[in-house]
Design a protein around this motif. Sequence first.
Motif, mmCIF file in Angstrom:
data_model
loop_
_atom_site.group_PDB
_atom_site.id
_atom_site.type_symbol
_atom_site.label_atom_id
_atom_site.label_comp_id
_atom_site.label_asym_id
_atom_site.label_seq_id
_atom_site.Cartn_x
_atom_site.Cartn_y
_atom_site.Cartn_z
ATOM 1 N N ASN A 306 0.829 -1.206 0.000
ATOM 2 C CA ASN A 306 0.000 0.000 0.000
ATOM 3 C C ASN A 306 0.862 1.254 0.000
ATOM 4 O OD1 ASN A 306 0.938 -0.254 2.650
ATOM 5 N ND2 ASN A 306 -0.909 0.693 3.520
ATOM 6 N N PHE A 307 2.012 1.154 -0.657
ATOM 7 C CA PHE A 307 2.905 2.291 -0.830
ATOM 8 C C PHE A 307 3.671 2.108 -2.126
ATOM 9 C CE2 PHE A 307 5.198 -0.839 1.750
ATOM 10 C CZ PHE A 307 6.375 -0.993 1.034
ATOM 11 N N VAL A 308 4.324 3.169 -2.565
ATOM 12 C CA VAL A 308 5.199 3.087 -3.726
ATOM 13 C C VAL A 308 6.545 3.703 -3.359
ATOM 14 C CG1 VAL A 308 3.324 3.103 -5.406
ATOM 15 C CG2 VAL A 308 4.350 5.268 -4.691
ATOM 16 N N LEU A 309 7.571 3.277 -4.079
ATOM 17 C CA LEU A 309 8.936 3.739 -3.850
ATOM 18 C C LEU A 309 9.378 4.494 -5.095
ATOM 19 C CD1 LEU A 309 11.166 3.432 -1.641
ATOM 20 C CD2 LEU A 309 12.050 1.529 -2.992
ATOM 21 N N ALA A 310 9.535 5.807 -4.962
ATOM 22 C CA ALA A 310 9.789 6.669 -6.113
ATOM 23 C C ALA A 310 11.149 7.335 -6.007
ATOM 24 C CB ALA A 310 8.702 7.735 -6.220
ATOM 25 N N GLU A 311 11.885 7.344 -7.120
ATOM 26 C CA GLU A 311 13.171 8.035 -7.173
ATOM 27 C C GLU A 311 12.968 9.525 -7.407
ATOM 28 O OE1 GLU A 311 16.228 4.769 -9.148
ATOM 29 O OE2 GLU A 311 15.053 6.070 -10.474
ATOM 30 N N ILE A 312 13.728 10.332 -6.693
ATOM 31 C CA ILE A 312 13.805 11.766 -6.946
ATOM 32 C C ILE A 312 15.140 12.030 -7.623
ATOM 33 C CG2 ILE A 312 13.822 14.068 -5.925
ATOM 34 C CD1 ILE A 312 11.109 12.613 -5.747
ATOM 35 N N LEU A 313 15.100 12.747 -8.748
ATOM 36 C CA LEU A 313 16.297 12.952 -9.560
ATOM 37 C C LEU A 313 16.930 14.314 -9.298
ATOM 38 C CD1 LEU A 313 14.926 11.617 -12.978
ATOM 39 C CD2 LEU A 313 15.991 10.323 -11.109
ATOM 40 N N ALA A 314 18.250 14.353 -9.418
ATOM 41 C CA ALA A 314 18.964 15.630 -9.371
ATOM 42 C C ALA A 314 18.595 16.460 -10.594
ATOM 43 C CB ALA A 314 20.464 15.390 -9.325
#
Length: 377
Positions: A306-314
């Motif tokens: 019930n969650f997602v794992l998202a990358e944040i980019l430079a």
Amino acid sequence: MPFSLEKVIRPNILELQPYRCARDDYDSGILLDANENAYGPSLLQERQGDLHRYPDPYHVKVKEAFIALRGLPSIKNVFLGVGSDEVIDMLMRVACVPAKDKILITPPTYGMYGVCAHINDVHVVKTPLIVEGGAYQLDTEKVLQDLRANPDVKLVFLCSPGNPTGTCLSHESIRAVLESDYEGLVVVDEAYVDFVTHDQGSVVTWVNRYPNLVVMQTLSKSFGLAGIRMGIAAAHPDVIQILNNTKAPYNIGTPSAQIALEALSPEGVARMMAYRDRLIAQRASVIEQLQSLEGVGRILGGNDANFVLAEILAKDTKQPCNTRAEAIYKYMAESKDVVVRFRGKEYGCTGCLRVTIGTEDENKDLIARLAESLATL
């Protein structure tokens, strides 16, 4: 190699004569045996459940409802704990000799395995998951190699779906560990399993086939009952008996048991499934919207929770960036009133935010405020 519980459980636990509480002997009549307050609870409103009495030590009705839901043969396969954390701690206490024995974990994984090990003075062997491409799968050969190199490992903790990975481990890989020459217990943590939509989900029905398997579940996630602290272990009856012998006499209070029983009723399960379906639909919507945002990279893992794992980019390199991800996390909490979790320091999660799926309105606000934060930082 045949599994032997005697090789896993500490000798003093095997020899333990469990505490006999008053309700083990008699539970009806004029009960003057447990030093309870005969005049009742000092509450301003009357509540159900005879709260002046000690609770059922084993909560048979709750276990009966659980086995009906999960397809288990007997309540002898079920232990109830104060959240899964009590189950984790108890497994370490019954199996691991302090300052001698070990557990094996597979980072990135749930942090309480390591915390409980530290509290209990148990060494931790870390065998990382295969993380390339956001796979988050067992490196089975390395796990078995590390187990052979560390014969004092009594417990292997496998989180499936994982936290923070949100990814189910393949049944083939779990079976490979169970059927290896490893002589300890394999503990599969299924806290998020009700959010899985494919056939690599729960292995709870394996517990009679594999006496070395313990499966942990909880009412905190899909059932929405984090506040009552109800964790569940399913295992071979011999393992469950060890846990029952060792637990505090009345570890689950009457109010928690009453709520759990209501949630596990056919009507409660139907409501859980309805909420689950809405969360799964919202999960797909959130993933789609996150992928449209400038500054968000890949959505990693199998998206089985019930969650997602998202990358944040430079901004400059367009690569996953811990500095920017942590800044976004703090800015959103302090300036945008939206709290997510920075997981960038976990192995294989560089630049990642873990985002719990909320209601439709909460998710709408999340996307809008994350977009604003990405534009600002």
